[in-house]
Design a protein around this motif. Structure first.
Motif, PDB file in Angstrom:
ATOM      1  N   GLY A   1       0.800  -1.217   0.000  1.00  0.00           N
ATOM      2  CA  GLY A   1       0.000   0.000   0.000  1.00  0.00           C
ATOM      3  C   GLY A   1       0.831   1.264   0.000  1.00  0.00           C
ATOM      4  N   LYS A   2       0.261   2.297   0.588  1.00  0.00           N
ATOM      5  CA  LYS A   2       0.902   3.616   0.580  1.00  0.00           C
ATOM      6  C   LYS A   2       2.240   3.591   1.311  1.00  0.00           C
ATOM      7  CE  LYS A   2       0.050   8.481   1.661  1.00  0.00           C
ATOM      8  NZ  LYS A   2      -0.923   9.465   2.211  1.00  0.00           N
TER       9      LYS A   2
ATOM     10  N   TYR B   1       4.828   2.184  -0.910  1.00  0.00           N
ATOM     11  CA  TYR B   1       5.159   3.166  -1.950  1.00  0.00           C
ATOM     12  C   TYR B   1       6.138   4.199  -1.380  1.00  0.00           C
ATOM     13  CZ  TYR B   1       4.911   7.160  -5.047  1.00  0.00           C
ATOM     14  OH  TYR B   1       5.255   8.205  -5.863  1.00  0.00           O
ATOM     15  N   ASN B   2       5.831   4.736  -0.211  1.00  0.00           N
ATOM     16  CA  ASN B   2       6.687   5.761   0.405  1.00  0.00           C
ATOM     17  C   ASN B   2       8.080   5.210   0.694  1.00  0.00           C
ATOM     18  OD1 ASN B   2       4.662   7.696   0.348  1.00  0.00           O
ATOM     19  ND2 ASN B   2       3.926   7.193   2.403  1.00  0.00           N
TER      20      ASN B   2
ATOM     21  N   SER C   1       2.400   1.273  -6.519  1.00  0.00           N
ATOM     22  CA  SER C   1       2.224   0.319  -5.436  1.00  0.00           C
ATOM     23  C   SER C   1       0.818  -0.255  -5.527  1.00  0.00           C
ATOM     24  CB  SER C   1       2.432   1.009  -4.080  1.00  0.00           C
ATOM     25  OG  SER C   1       2.447   0.069  -3.042  1.00  0.00           O
TER      26      SER C   1
ATOM     27  N   TYR D   1      -1.298   3.185  -5.761  1.00  0.00           N
ATOM     28  CA  TYR D   1      -0.705   4.433  -5.273  1.00  0.00           C
ATOM     29  C   TYR D   1       0.431   4.826  -6.215  1.00  0.00           C
ATOM     30  CZ  TYR D   1      -3.221   3.022  -1.086  1.00  0.00           C
ATOM     31  OH  TYR D   1      -4.212   2.626  -0.215  1.00  0.00           O
TER      32      TYR D   1
ATOM     33  N   ASP E   1      -3.079   9.428  -4.668  1.00  0.00           N
ATOM     34  CA  ASP E   1      -2.903   8.827  -3.358  1.00  0.00           C
ATOM     35  C   ASP E   1      -3.537   7.439  -3.306  1.00  0.00           C
ATOM     36  OD1 ASP E   1      -1.908   8.958  -0.751  1.00  0.00           O
ATOM     37  OD2 ASP E   1      -3.893   9.420   0.034  1.00  0.00           O
ATOM     38  N   SER E   2      -4.646   7.254  -4.017  1.00  0.00           N
ATOM     39  CA  SER E   2      -5.296   5.954  -4.069  1.00  0.00           C
ATOM     40  C   SER E   2      -6.328   5.948  -5.194  1.00  0.00           C
ATOM     41  CB  SER E   2      -5.993   5.643  -2.738  1.00  0.00           C
ATOM     42  OG  SER E   2      -6.678   4.411  -2.809  1.00  0.00           O
TER      43      SER E   2
END
Length: 207
Positions: A83-84, A87-88, A105, A120, A125-126
């Motif tokens: 998820g996010k 990705y980060n 992601s 993402y 953002d989504s």
């Protein structure tokens, strides 16, 4: 054009492994597949396996030693399973290495329902694709392949560790001495509780 997809696998923190699969216009590039045995800094990681940490280590090792001639082999896109947060984690690694590669992601959908995955990117953002979108099918294909490779690699690593003996970690204990100790005491645990006098009775063992 080449896409690299990344995933990792472990069992409650044991036998962690990260993997990468590659794909281009000709299909999956099996010769480019890679496995990463994760080496944790336990103090930094607070004695627990963390998926973000695994992704950070994997991507750092993949991209930190690039030579100029390898730049032609850089992927056009990274697909990250997660998820996010994943990705980060991936974005921070590439930013720190000054490498500009787009990242997507791909997080599992609600109740792990295929077709409801959340994506993402740098620009969103989504978001979700329509269930009948060919792009979704393609990304699912990549995700499934890297997931398969991660599970297979994890199982191999787990089996190897099952047959690993604590005596293998002791300096000076080779195959012959290990065999003699196990024949005498029956197990590594029994060797560990044996007295020095009993150990000295074994052929090849000294103080």
């Amino acid at each position: 054009i080449k896409i690299e997809a990344y995933d990792n696998s472990h069992t409650f923190g044991k036998h962690p492994i990260g993997v990468m699969v590659a794909y281009n216009q000709n299909g999956f590039i099996k010769s480019n597949y890679r496995k990463f045995n994760i080496r944790f800094d336990l103090e930094e990681n607070k004695n627990k396996v963390d998926d973000y940490y695994m992704m950070k280590e994997m991507l750092t090792r993949r991209f930190s030693n690039l030579k100029f001639q390898d730049e032609l082999d850089l992927p056009s896109l990274l697909l990250i399973d997660g998820g996010k947060g994943q990705y980060n984690s991936a974005k921070k690694v590439l930013d720190s290495l000054q490498i500009d590669i787009p990242i997507i992601s791909m997080a599992k959908g609600e109740e792990r329902d295929a077709g409801r995955e959340n994506f993402y990117t740098k620009f969103a953002d989504s978001f979700r694709f329509n269930k009948d979108d060919p792009t979704l099918f393609f990304l699912q294909k990549l995700r499934d392949e890297v997931h398969r490779y991660a599970i297979a690699g994890h199982r191999i690593k787990s089996k190897k560790n099952i047959f690993k003996n604590p005596l293998d970690e002791i300096n000076g204990i080779g195959a012959n001495r290990k065999k003699s100790l196990l024949e005498e005491f029956g197990s590594a645990k029994a060797v560990g509780t044996a007295s020095i006098s009993d150990l000295l009775k074994v052929e090849g063992i000294n103080k």
